[in-house]
Scaffold this motif. Structure first.
Motif, mmCIF file in Angstrom:
data_model
loop_
_atom_site.group_PDB
_atom_site.id
_atom_site.type_symbol
_atom_site.label_atom_id
_atom_site.label_comp_id
_atom_site.label_asym_id
_atom_site.label_seq_id
_atom_site.Cartn_x
_atom_site.Cartn_y
_atom_site.Cartn_z
ATOM 1 N N ASN A 1 0.808 -1.218 0.000
ATOM 2 C CA ASN A 1 0.000 0.000 0.000
ATOM 3 C C ASN A 1 0.845 1.273 0.000
ATOM 4 O O ASN A 1 0.292 2.371 0.046
ATOM 5 C CB ASN A 1 -0.928 -0.002 1.210
ATOM 6 N N GLN A 2 2.166 1.107 -0.038
ATOM 7 C CA GLN A 2 3.089 2.247 -0.044
ATOM 8 C C GLN A 2 2.784 3.209 1.098
ATOM 9 O O GLN A 2 2.736 4.426 0.923
ATOM 10 C CB GLN A 2 3.041 2.966 -1.399
ATOM 11 N N SER A 3 2.576 2.616 2.271
ATOM 12 C CA SER A 3 2.253 3.422 3.440
ATOM 13 C C SER A 3 3.467 4.244 3.859
ATOM 14 O O SER A 3 4.559 3.709 4.047
ATOM 15 C CB SER A 3 1.816 2.512 4.585
ATOM 16 N N THR A 4 3.259 5.517 4.003
ATOM 17 C CA THR A 4 4.356 6.427 4.349
ATOM 18 C C THR A 4 4.217 7.008 5.742
ATOM 19 O O THR A 4 5.131 7.657 6.235
ATOM 20 C CB THR A 4 4.420 7.583 3.329
ATOM 21 N N ILE A 5 3.092 6.773 6.377
ATOM 22 C CA ILE A 5 2.834 7.310 7.721
ATOM 23 C C ILE A 5 2.604 6.136 8.671
ATOM 24 O O ILE A 5 1.804 5.245 8.390
ATOM 25 C CB ILE A 5 1.611 8.236 7.725
ATOM 26 N N THR A 6 3.321 6.107 9.780
ATOM 27 C CA THR A 6 3.152 5.068 10.785
ATOM 28 C C THR A 6 2.845 5.710 12.129
ATOM 29 O O THR A 6 3.537 6.632 12.556
ATOM 30 C CB THR A 6 4.427 4.208 10.909
ATOM 31 N N GLU A 7 1.798 5.221 12.784
ATOM 32 C CA GLU A 7 1.423 5.691 14.116
ATOM 33 C C GLU A 7 1.224 4.487 15.026
ATOM 34 O O GLU A 7 0.828 3.416 14.561
ATOM 35 C CB GLU A 7 0.131 6.522 14.049
ATOM 36 N N THR A 8 1.493 4.666 16.286
ATOM 37 C CA THR A 8 1.283 3.592 17.256
ATOM 38 C C THR A 8 0.449 4.097 18.422
ATOM 39 O O THR A 8 0.424 5.297 18.712
ATOM 40 C CB THR A 8 2.620 3.052 17.792
ATOM 41 N N ALA A 9 -0.236 3.167 19.078
ATOM 42 C CA ALA A 9 -1.037 3.520 20.246
ATOM 43 C C ALA A 9 -1.075 2.337 21.190
ATOM 44 O O ALA A 9 -0.986 1.178 20.759
ATOM 45 C CB ALA A 9 -2.456 3.910 19.826
ATOM 46 N N PHE A 10 -1.198 2.605 22.461
ATOM 47 C CA PHE A 10 -1.355 1.553 23.471
ATOM 48 C C PHE A 10 -2.630 1.818 24.247
ATOM 49 O O PHE A 10 -2.840 2.917 24.753
ATOM 50 C CB PHE A 10 -0.155 1.518 24.424
ATOM 51 N N PHE A 11 -3.484 0.815 24.298
ATOM 52 C CA PHE A 11 -4.731 0.930 25.049
ATOM 53 C C PHE A 11 -4.661 -0.024 26.235
ATOM 54 O O PHE A 11 -4.556 -1.246 26.065
ATOM 55 C CB PHE A 11 -5.931 0.584 24.161
ATOM 56 N N GLU A 12 -4.683 0.538 27.428
ATOM 57 C CA GLU A 12 -4.581 -0.276 28.633
ATOM 58 C C GLU A 12 -5.759 -1.249 28.731
ATOM 59 O O GLU A 12 -6.868 -0.928 28.311
ATOM 60 C CB GLU A 12 -4.553 0.635 29.871
ATOM 61 N N PRO A 13 -5.515 -2.440 29.270
ATOM 62 C CA PRO A 13 -4.235 -2.845 29.872
ATOM 63 C C PRO A 13 -3.342 -3.661 28.952
ATOM 64 O O PRO A 13 -2.241 -4.016 29.333
ATOM 65 C CB PRO A 13 -4.702 -3.718 31.039
ATOM 66 N N ASN A 14 -3.818 -3.992 27.710
ATOM 67 C CA ASN A 14 -3.091 -5.052 27.009
ATOM 68 C C ASN A 14 -3.086 -4.984 25.485
ATOM 69 O O ASN A 14 -2.787 -5.973 24.826
ATOM 70 C CB ASN A 14 -3.687 -6.406 27.414
ATOM 71 N N ILE A 15 -3.425 -3.857 24.886
ATOM 72 C CA ILE A 15 -3.574 -3.803 23.429
ATOM 73 C C ILE A 15 -2.613 -2.785 22.813
ATOM 74 O O ILE A 15 -2.631 -1.604 23.176
ATOM 75 C CB ILE A 15 -5.025 -3.445 23.033
ATOM 76 N N ASN A 16 -1.797 -3.256 21.893
ATOM 77 C CA ASN A 16 -0.939 -2.388 21.085
ATOM 78 C C ASN A 16 -1.501 -2.320 19.673
ATOM 79 O O ASN A 16 -1.839 -3.351 19.084
ATOM 80 C CB ASN A 16 0.494 -2.925 21.036
ATOM 81 N N VAL A 17 -1.600 -1.107 19.143
ATOM 82 C CA VAL A 17 -2.147 -0.914 17.804
ATOM 83 C C VAL A 17 -1.152 -0.132 16.964
ATOM 84 O O VAL A 17 -0.575 0.864 17.419
ATOM 85 C CB VAL A 17 -3.502 -0.173 17.846
#
Length: 243
Positions: free
Chosen positions: A181-197
């Motif tokens: 998809n030629q993704s050029t933007i990367t973002e991360t998030a953590f939702f307590e208590p156990n989910i990384n996105v």
């Protein structure tokens, strides 16, 4: 097929694909996608997979357990429903659990012109698809996986018997689709208590990749995702509705 009353013309169409040995009726019950369809004005269909050589219902995501042409079946069913119910061919989506998630990736490889996006829960690419999908076309992907999944291990160490295993760690699968998809933007998030996105975006073609890793989840359909106890189907529809 669940079709809300007073559905507007050109509404979206969402496919729900059940897991191995399961049924569309079972997925309809625990996903509760019908509620989202009623609230947001789309049609949802839960097709039934045919029996494999062991007489278990399945989706043939380029496996060695049957010769069923599920790519042909699902693409023709999509076109039929679009015509029969005046649905939007540009907003037809797939979500699947386990084997249904495998099949979503098969359709991403083979029918990106029919399906706008896929959502795979506790699934991955089959060994054949990983090996032969190198010329994939851009398509949006949502991938949800439990770190403790022992049936479809997130690390890619699934047995190759039947053609299931062969893909690498889900991290690498997602990296592949982000590159497609030629993704050029990367973002991360953590939702307590156990989910990384992890979010991968391309502002030019509006395709997105969402990758959710859940620390204490096995092979189950996650009850909730993200804060405020948002149910999994709400996240899936939130993803589809952006596209």
């Amino acid at each position: 097929l669940y079709k809300p009353a007073n559905l507007p013309a050109n509404a979206p169409l969402v496919f729900g694909l059940h897991g191995y040995g399961s049924s569309g009726v079972v997925l309809q019950a625990y996903s509760d996608m019908d509620t989202l369809a009623e609230e947001n004005g789309f049609v949802v269909v839960y097709p039934q997979g045919a029996p494999d050589y062991a007489n278990s219902s399945h989706w043939n995501s380029n496996l060695h357990i049957s010769t069923v042409d599920d790519v042909g079946f699902l693409t023709e069913l999509a076109k039929y429903l679009q015509s029969e119910h005046n649905l939007n061919p540009e907003k037809t989506f797939i979500f699947g659990h386990s084997n249904g998630g495998f099949m979503g990736y098969t359709l991403a490889c083979k029918a990106p012109g029919v399906f706008k996006a896929i959502a795979s829960v506790a699934g991955t690419m089959s060994g054949f698809d990983w090996k032969h999908c190198k010329n994939a076309k851009p398509i949006s992907v949502l991938h949800i996986h439990g770190i403790q999944d022992q049936v479809v291990p997130i690390n890619g160490r699934m047995s190759s018997i039947g053609g299931w295993g062969g893909a690498p760690h889900a991290d690498e699968v997602i990296s592949f689709w982000a590159k497609v998809n030629q993704s050029t933007i990367t973002e991360t998030a953590f939702f307590e208590p156990n989910i990384n996105v992890f979010y991968y975006k391309n502002p030019d073609n509006k395709n997105e990749i969402w990758y959710c890793k859940i620390d204490d989840l096995g092979h189950d359909w996650p009850e909730t995702l993200f804060p405020r106890r948002t149910v999994t189907s709400e996240v899936i529809w939130q993803f589809f509705s952006r596209l």
